[in-house]
Design an enzyme around this catalytic site. Structure first.
Site, PDB file in Angstrom:
ATOM      1  N   GLY A 169      42.889  14.080   9.734  1.00  0.00           N
ATOM      2  CA  GLY A 169      42.899  14.979  10.893  1.00  0.00           C
ATOM      3  C   GLY A 169      42.642  16.409  10.471  1.00  0.00           C
ATOM      4  O   GLY A 169      42.394  16.697   9.291  1.00  0.00           O
ATOM      5  N   PHE A 170      42.737  17.282  11.431  1.00  0.00           N
ATOM      6  CA  PHE A 170      42.442  18.695  11.194  1.00  0.00           C
ATOM      7  C   PHE A 170      43.415  19.304  10.170  1.00  0.00           C
ATOM      8  O   PHE A 170      43.008  19.719   9.082  1.00  0.00           O
ATOM      9  CB  PHE A 170      42.470  19.408  12.557  1.00  0.00           C
ATOM     10  CG  PHE A 170      42.704  20.873  12.504  1.00  0.00           C
ATOM     11  CD1 PHE A 170      41.887  21.707  11.748  1.00  0.00           C
ATOM     12  CD2 PHE A 170      43.753  21.442  13.220  1.00  0.00           C
ATOM     13  CE1 PHE A 170      42.117  23.068  11.706  1.00  0.00           C
ATOM     14  CE2 PHE A 170      43.975  22.794  13.184  1.00  0.00           C
ATOM     15  CZ  PHE A 170      43.169  23.615  12.420  1.00  0.00           C
ATOM     16  N   ASP A 218      45.292   6.988   7.836  1.00  0.00           N
ATOM     17  CA  ASP A 218      44.830   7.548   9.106  1.00  0.00           C
ATOM     18  C   ASP A 218      44.091   6.444   9.865  1.00  0.00           C
ATOM     19  O   ASP A 218      43.328   5.683   9.263  1.00  0.00           O
ATOM     20  CB  ASP A 218      43.871   8.720   8.833  1.00  0.00           C
ATOM     21  CG  ASP A 218      43.697   9.631  10.033  1.00  0.00           C
ATOM     22  OD1 ASP A 218      43.997  10.831   9.899  1.00  0.00           O
ATOM     23  OD2 ASP A 218      43.263   9.157  11.106  1.00  0.00           O
ATOM     24  N   GLY A 231      41.456  11.767  14.121  1.00  0.00           N
ATOM     25  CA  GLY A 231      40.942  12.297  12.855  1.00  0.00           C
ATOM     26  C   GLY A 231      39.506  11.835  12.667  1.00  0.00           C
ATOM     27  O   GLY A 231      38.993  11.046  13.471  1.00  0.00           O
ATOM     28  N   LEU A 251      52.194  13.539   9.277  1.00  0.00           N
ATOM     29  CA  LEU A 251      51.492  14.351  10.274  1.00  0.00           C
ATOM     30  C   LEU A 251      50.911  13.508  11.400  1.00  0.00           C
ATOM     31  O   LEU A 251      50.562  14.043  12.454  1.00  0.00           O
ATOM     32  CB  LEU A 251      50.332  15.126   9.609  1.00  0.00           C
ATOM     33  CG  LEU A 251      50.634  16.463   8.947  1.00  0.00           C
ATOM     34  CD1 LEU A 251      51.587  16.307   7.767  1.00  0.00           C
ATOM     35  CD2 LEU A 251      49.350  17.126   8.462  1.00  0.00           C
ATOM     36  N   TYR A 268      54.754  14.730  25.396  1.00  0.00           N
ATOM     37  CA  TYR A 268      54.488  15.057  23.992  1.00  0.00           C
ATOM     38  C   TYR A 268      55.686  15.783  23.384  1.00  0.00           C
ATOM     39  O   TYR A 268      56.187  15.406  22.322  1.00  0.00           O
ATOM     40  CB  TYR A 268      53.225  15.921  23.922  1.00  0.00           C
ATOM     41  CG  TYR A 268      52.862  16.383  22.540  1.00  0.00           C
ATOM     42  CD1 TYR A 268      52.368  15.482  21.600  1.00  0.00           C
ATOM     43  CD2 TYR A 268      52.996  17.711  22.175  1.00  0.00           C
ATOM     44  CE1 TYR A 268      52.030  15.909  20.329  1.00  0.00           C
ATOM     45  CE2 TYR A 268      52.657  18.144  20.904  1.00  0.00           C
ATOM     46  CZ  TYR A 268      52.172  17.243  19.983  1.00  0.00           C
ATOM     47  OH  TYR A 268      51.832  17.668  18.722  1.00  0.00           O
ATOM     48  N   LYS A 285      58.211  14.330  20.442  1.00  0.00           N
ATOM     49  CA  LYS A 285      58.379  15.057  19.176  1.00  0.00           C
ATOM     50  C   LYS A 285      59.832  15.505  19.004  1.00  0.00           C
ATOM     51  O   LYS A 285      60.359  15.509  17.887  1.00  0.00           O
ATOM     52  CB  LYS A 285      57.446  16.267  19.139  1.00  0.00           C
ATOM     53  CG  LYS A 285      55.993  15.896  18.866  1.00  0.00           C
ATOM     54  CD  LYS A 285      55.819  15.459  17.428  1.00  0.00           C
ATOM     55  CE  LYS A 285      54.378  15.476  16.995  1.00  0.00           C
ATOM     56  NZ  LYS A 285      54.227  15.241  15.553  1.00  0.00           N
TER      57      LYS A 285
END
Ligand code: UDP
Length: 339
Positions: free
Chosen positions: A10-11, A31, A36, A76, A149, A153
């Protein structure tokens, strides 16, 4: 050190992989390429200390096997982007919660060090600015899908601290604030890559609402430096840290900076929220981190200037366009008009 990075294509994850390899770490990436991209790690594939597995973190045996091989885990992997969250709340909730359970469970069995990336979204609608780690979490209505979201989290954070207290898992939670930089795509709604792409392709630059809402944008390379620094500190286990920049900019001013730096002729247009997103959207007017806790432990917090960030995002956008042009057969390429 041997490190596992879930979401490593991913980023943020791919920048973290770069940083770890530069330090001499052996890096394992897990991943599923849902958001990603293999492009983000393509150039790392030849590195002798780089390994990657395409798969889901929820696949407990794959994850356990990888956790076994490494000394520490950067977790992540998660859903990203307001647009994707509003469009698919089931996968947001399931992916964020189930994947984290698997990682914490596997790491706790082997006593492996973990860093979990949470988000500034958990502060929700709190107006107690700047946000401190000990401040209250203020969620919006359950009918607004955006908050799924933040809630998922937040649940992961509770789980992290519970694992720390009950099972002695050495886990650190970080809350990332509007992290931006090269490789981030605008597909999932993020404002900086969206405005840069619009400015550079001559399309209208879309500012939602009246543009007075503001954010603090942290440069991804600073952010990953902070992740690595926290991972090195045993006293960071069982703690939560904000990671972000403290310089605030309104979204309208951001659009003006992008337009000027890109020397773009694109018009800046104000788009009512109702036209930009469906009813599941709710914006927060301001979001500012208090990074005192981070700075006092590792000595710094992200501080790259917004102009530099915009410049690097522009360069990354141009490089991506060039790569995709090279992959496109000559017959399908858009002809370049020569005056
Ligand atoms: N935004 C915007 N134009 C866009 C995309 C986003 O004006 O094309 C706004 C969005 O409404 C929010 C801010 O930019 O106020 C930051 O949005 P982003 O999705 O990047 O991150 P957020 O802080 O909302 O998680």
């Amino acid at each position: 050190m041997r490190v596992l990075i879930t979401g490593g294509a991913g980023f943020v994850g791919s920048h973290l992989a770069d940083a770890c390899l530069l330090r001499g770490d052996e890096v394992y990436v897990l991943d599923d390429l849902s958001t990603g991209s293999i492009d983000n790690i393509e150039y790392l594939k030849r590195h002798p200390y780089f390994h990657y597995t395409i798969g889901r973190v929820q696949n407990a045996s794959v994850t356990a096997e990888l956790v076994d091989r490494v000394d520490m885990v950067y977790h992540l992997a998660a859903e990203v982007g307001v647009r994707r969250v509003i469009d698919s709340p089931i996968s947001t909730i399931e992916n964020n919660v189930q994947a984290t359970e698997v990682v914490f469970g596997a790491a706790a069995k082997k006593g492996k060090r973990v860093l979990f990336t949470s988000t500034s979204e958990v502060y929700g609608l709190s107006t107690d600015l700047p946000y401190r780690e000990e401040g209250n979490i203020v969620m919006g209505a359950a009918s607004k899908g955006r908050w799924s979201y933040a809630c998922s989290k937040a649940l992961d954070e509770f789980l992290a601290l519970a694992y720390y207290n009950e099972r002695q898992l050495p886990v650190t939670v970080v809350r990332l604030f509007n992290t931006v930089g090269p490789r981030q795509t605008g597909h999932y709604g993020m404002v900086v890559p969206s405005l840069v792409q619009q400015a550079m392709t001559g399309k209208p630059m879309t500012v939602y609402g009246d543009g007075s809402q503001s954010r603090c944008f942290g440069f991804v390379k600073d952010v990953v430096r902070a992740l690595v620094a926290l991972m090195e500190r045993p006293e960071a286990a069982g703690e939560i840290y904000n990671i972000g920049a403290s310089t605030e900019i309104s979204i309208l001013d951001l659009a003006k900076r992008v337009k000027e730096i890109a020397k773009s002729t694109s018009p800046i247009v104000l788009v009512p929220y109702a036209d930009a997103y469906d009813a599941g959207y709710q914006d927060m007017p301001r979001r500012i981190p208090d990074t005192t806790k981070l700075r006092s432990l590792v000595g710094f917090a992200p501080a790259t200037d917004i102009d530099e960030i915009i410049d690097s995002v522009m360069k990354s956008f141009l490089a991506r366009q060039e790569r995709s042009a090279q992959r496109t057969p000559i017959s399908l390429r858009t002809p370049v008009r020569v005056a």
